[in-house]
Design a protein around this motif. Structure first.
Motif, mmCIF file in Angstrom:
data_model
loop_
_atom_site.group_PDB
_atom_site.id
_atom_site.type_symbol
_atom_site.label_atom_id
_atom_site.label_comp_id
_atom_site.label_asym_id
_atom_site.label_seq_id
_atom_site.Cartn_x
_atom_site.Cartn_y
_atom_site.Cartn_z
ATOM 1 N N MET A 121 43.363 -18.575 141.174
ATOM 2 C CA MET A 121 42.431 -17.556 141.641
ATOM 3 C C MET A 121 41.395 -17.322 140.539
ATOM 4 O O MET A 121 41.297 -18.106 139.603
ATOM 5 N N SER A 122 40.648 -16.268 140.621
ATOM 6 C CA SER A 122 39.682 -15.958 139.567
ATOM 7 C C SER A 122 40.355 -15.201 138.430
ATOM 8 O O SER A 122 41.454 -14.666 138.582
ATOM 9 N N ARG A 123 39.688 -15.184 137.265
ATOM 10 C CA ARG A 123 40.118 -14.393 136.108
ATOM 11 C C ARG A 123 41.564 -14.689 135.677
ATOM 12 O O ARG A 123 42.375 -13.803 135.472
ATOM 13 N N HIS A 124 41.869 -15.988 135.539
ATOM 14 C CA HIS A 124 43.170 -16.418 135.012
ATOM 15 C C HIS A 124 44.345 -15.856 135.814
ATOM 16 O O HIS A 124 45.363 -15.438 135.242
ATOM 17 N N LYS A 125 44.202 -15.866 137.122
ATOM 18 C CA LYS A 125 45.283 -15.443 138.011
ATOM 19 C C LYS A 125 45.704 -16.621 138.873
ATOM 20 O O LYS A 125 44.914 -17.523 139.172
ATOM 21 N N ILE A 126 46.963 -16.603 139.295
ATOM 22 C CA ILE A 126 47.485 -17.633 140.177
ATOM 23 C C ILE A 126 48.290 -16.975 141.292
ATOM 24 O O ILE A 126 48.971 -15.966 141.067
ATOM 25 N N ILE A 140 51.091 -12.771 142.961
ATOM 26 C CA ILE A 140 49.984 -13.078 142.058
ATOM 27 C C ILE A 140 50.435 -12.767 140.632
ATOM 28 O O ILE A 140 50.954 -11.683 140.355
ATOM 29 N N ASP A 141 50.255 -13.739 139.736
ATOM 30 C CA ASP A 141 50.628 -13.580 138.334
ATOM 31 C C ASP A 141 49.494 -14.072 137.438
ATOM 32 O O ASP A 141 48.532 -14.698 137.900
ATOM 33 N N LYS A 142 49.627 -13.818 136.148
ATOM 34 C CA LYS A 142 48.690 -14.352 135.169
ATOM 35 C C LYS A 142 49.036 -15.816 134.872
ATOM 36 O O LYS A 142 50.194 -16.232 134.958
ATOM 37 N N ILE A 143 48.016 -16.585 134.504
ATOM 38 C CA ILE A 143 48.237 -17.953 134.057
ATOM 39 C C ILE A 143 47.344 -18.226 132.851
ATOM 40 O O ILE A 143 46.186 -17.778 132.805
ATOM 41 N N ASP A 144 47.888 -18.931 131.862
ATOM 42 C CA ASP A 144 47.100 -19.377 130.717
ATOM 43 C C ASP A 144 47.523 -20.800 130.367
ATOM 44 O O ASP A 144 48.231 -21.452 131.153
ATOM 45 N N LYS A 145 47.128 -21.294 129.213
ATOM 46 C CA LYS A 145 47.402 -22.690 128.857
ATOM 47 C C LYS A 145 48.893 -22.985 128.737
ATOM 48 O O LYS A 145 49.308 -24.160 128.790
ATOM 49 N N ASN A 146 49.703 -21.953 128.577
ATOM 50 C CA ASN A 146 51.151 -22.152 128.457
ATOM 51 C C ASN A 146 51.841 -22.203 129.821
ATOM 52 O O ASN A 146 52.844 -22.889 129.987
ATOM 53 N N GLY A 147 51.307 -21.436 130.759
ATOM 54 C CA GLY A 147 51.934 -21.411 132.076
ATOM 55 C C GLY A 147 51.775 -20.069 132.758
ATOM 56 O O GLY A 147 50.826 -19.325 132.495
ATOM 57 N N ILE A 148 52.706 -19.750 133.638
ATOM 58 C CA ILE A 148 52.664 -18.507 134.419
ATOM 59 C C ILE A 148 53.384 -17.403 133.640
ATOM 60 O O ILE A 148 54.524 -17.579 133.196
ATOM 61 N N TYR A 149 52.696 -16.274 133.501
ATOM 62 C CA TYR A 149 53.274 -15.132 132.797
ATOM 63 C C TYR A 149 53.538 -14.006 133.784
ATOM 64 O O TYR A 149 52.633 -13.522 134.465
ATOM 65 N N ASN A 150 54.810 -13.610 133.876
ATOM 66 C CA ASN A 150 55.221 -12.523 134.757
ATOM 67 C C ASN A 150 55.125 -11.206 133.993
ATOM 68 O O ASN A 150 55.916 -10.949 133.079
ATOM 69 N N TYR A 209 57.238 -15.830 130.289
ATOM 70 C CA TYR A 209 56.680 -16.999 130.967
ATOM 71 C C TYR A 209 57.761 -17.578 131.889
ATOM 72 O O TYR A 209 58.896 -17.799 131.459
ATOM 73 N N THR A 210 57.388 -17.817 133.115
ATOM 74 C CA THR A 210 58.368 -18.296 134.106
ATOM 75 C C THR A 210 58.217 -19.775 134.436
ATOM 76 O O THR A 210 59.177 -20.397 134.900
ATOM 77 N N HIS A 211 57.022 -20.338 134.217
ATOM 78 C CA HIS A 211 56.778 -21.737 134.565
ATOM 79 C C HIS A 211 55.856 -22.359 133.515
ATOM 80 O O HIS A 211 54.855 -21.760 133.132
ATOM 81 N N LYS A 212 56.210 -23.578 133.074
ATOM 82 C CA LYS A 212 55.454 -24.277 132.024
ATOM 83 C C LYS A 212 54.360 -25.136 132.667
ATOM 84 O O LYS A 212 54.640 -26.004 133.501
#
Length: 254
Positions: free
Chosen positions: A213-218, A227-237, A243-246
Motif C-alpha cells: 500500500m502507500s506509506r510503507h504499509k502492506i 494492514i501492517d508496516k513493512i520495511d527492508k527487513n519485513g513485516i512489523y506487527n 517482525y513477523t515475516h522476513k
C-alpha cells in the motif's frame, strides 16, 4: 477427456480423495476444470484458470461438454464484485466476491443449459492499478483459512490471487509460484500501491505474500486480512512489537 464446473457457492479441493483430507484450495461458483482421474466419490481435477490440481467430491459439481468447456475458455470472465451476493435458479443461493458468471448476458448466467439470474455488480477487469488496493480493502478482517479464497476465509496467496482477479489479471495459486511473475523492484521506496512483497522462512522458501500500500504499509492475510508496516527487513506487527515475516523480494505485476 471429461470436464466439469462448480455450480455451488464454493467447494473444497482436497489433497487426497477423502472427506477427512486437507483442504488445499477452494473452487468458486462458475470456475471450470478438466477431470484427470476418478476414484470412488472423488475426482482429481485441474482448474482452467490457474492449472491447480486437487480432489473434489463428485456431488458438488456438474459435468459440461467439451464444447461448453472450450466456449468458456474463450470468454473474458464476468466476475462478481459484491462481498456476498445471491444468484437465482429455482431458488436463491449465495455467492462470494470473485465468482465467475459463465455465458453472462442480460443479467443471466448459464451452466449446463440452466439459467441463473444475477442482478449484482460485476466486472471484466478494471485494468487500473489504483483499484488493487481498493479491492484488497474489501477483504479486511476476513479470517485466515488455509486453502481459502473467499471473504469468509482466505489464505495469503488466495487473497492476492483474488484481488488481482478483480483486475482481470490471472495469477498462480501459491506464493512460491506467484514470486516468479512480474519484474523485480529494488526497494520499498520504489514500490507503487498494488505491487507484491514476498517473504521467506528459515529454509529460505517463499511462504508468504502481501500487497504493498502507500506509506510503507502492506495488506496481507495473517490471522486475518490486516494492514501492517513493512520495511527492508519485513513485516512489523505494531500490536505485538515484532517482525513477523522476513522480506525476500518485491515484484511488479503490471
Amino acid at each position: 477427456m471429461l470436464y466439469g464446473i462448480c455450480n455451488l457457492s464454493m467447494i473444497p479441493m482436497r489433497s487426497h480423495p477423502s472427506h477427512q483430507s486437507e483442504m488445499i484450495n477452494q473452487i468458486l461458483f462458475g470456475e471450470f476444470f478438466i477431470i484427470l482421474k476418478e476414484k470412488d466419490e472423488y475426482s482429481l481435477v485441474r482448474l482452467n484458470h490457474d492449472g491447480y490440481e486437487g480432489w473434489v467430491c463428485n456431488n458438488q459439481w456438474v459435468r459440461i461438454t467439451e464444447n461448453d468447456y472450450k466456449i468458456l475458455q474463450n470468454q473474458t470472465p464476468t466476475i462478481t464484485t459484491d462481498i456476498i451476493d445471491v444468484i437465482k435458479k429455482e431458488k436463491y443461493q449465495p455467492i462470494v466476491i470473485g465468482s465467475i458468471l459463465p455465458n453472462f448476458k442480460s443479467n443471466h448466467a448459464s451452466i449446463d443449459n440452466k439459467l441463473y439470474t444475477f442482478n449484482g455488480l460485476t466486472t471484466q477487469g478494471y485494468s487500473q492499478k489504483k483499484h488493487i488496493v481498493e479491492n484488497a480493502h474489501l477483504y479486511i478482517d476476513a479470517p485466515y483459512l488455509w486453502g481459502g479464497r473467499s471473504p469468509l476465509g482466505i489464505d495469503c496467496s488466495g487473497f492476492v490471487q483474488m484481488v488481482y482477479r478483480l483486475q482481470g489479471i490471472s495469477l498462480p495459486r501459491d506464493a512460491y509460484e506467484q514470486v516468479n511473475m512480474g519484474t523485480n523492484i529494488d526497494s520499498i521506496d520504489k514500490c507503487d500501491p498494488g505491487d507484491l512483497a514476498f517473504f521467506i522462512n528459515k529454509e529460505r522458501k517463499v511462504v508468504h505474500v502481501g500487497i504493498i500500500m502507500s506509506r510503507h504499509k502492506i495488506i496481507h492475510a495473517s490471522g486475518k486480512v490486516r494492514i501492517d508496516k513493512i520495511d527492508k527487513n519485513g513485516i512489523y506487527n505494531e500490536d505485538n512489537k515484532v517482525y513477523t515475516h522476513k522480506l525476500h523480494l518485491l515484484k511488479r505485476i503490471f
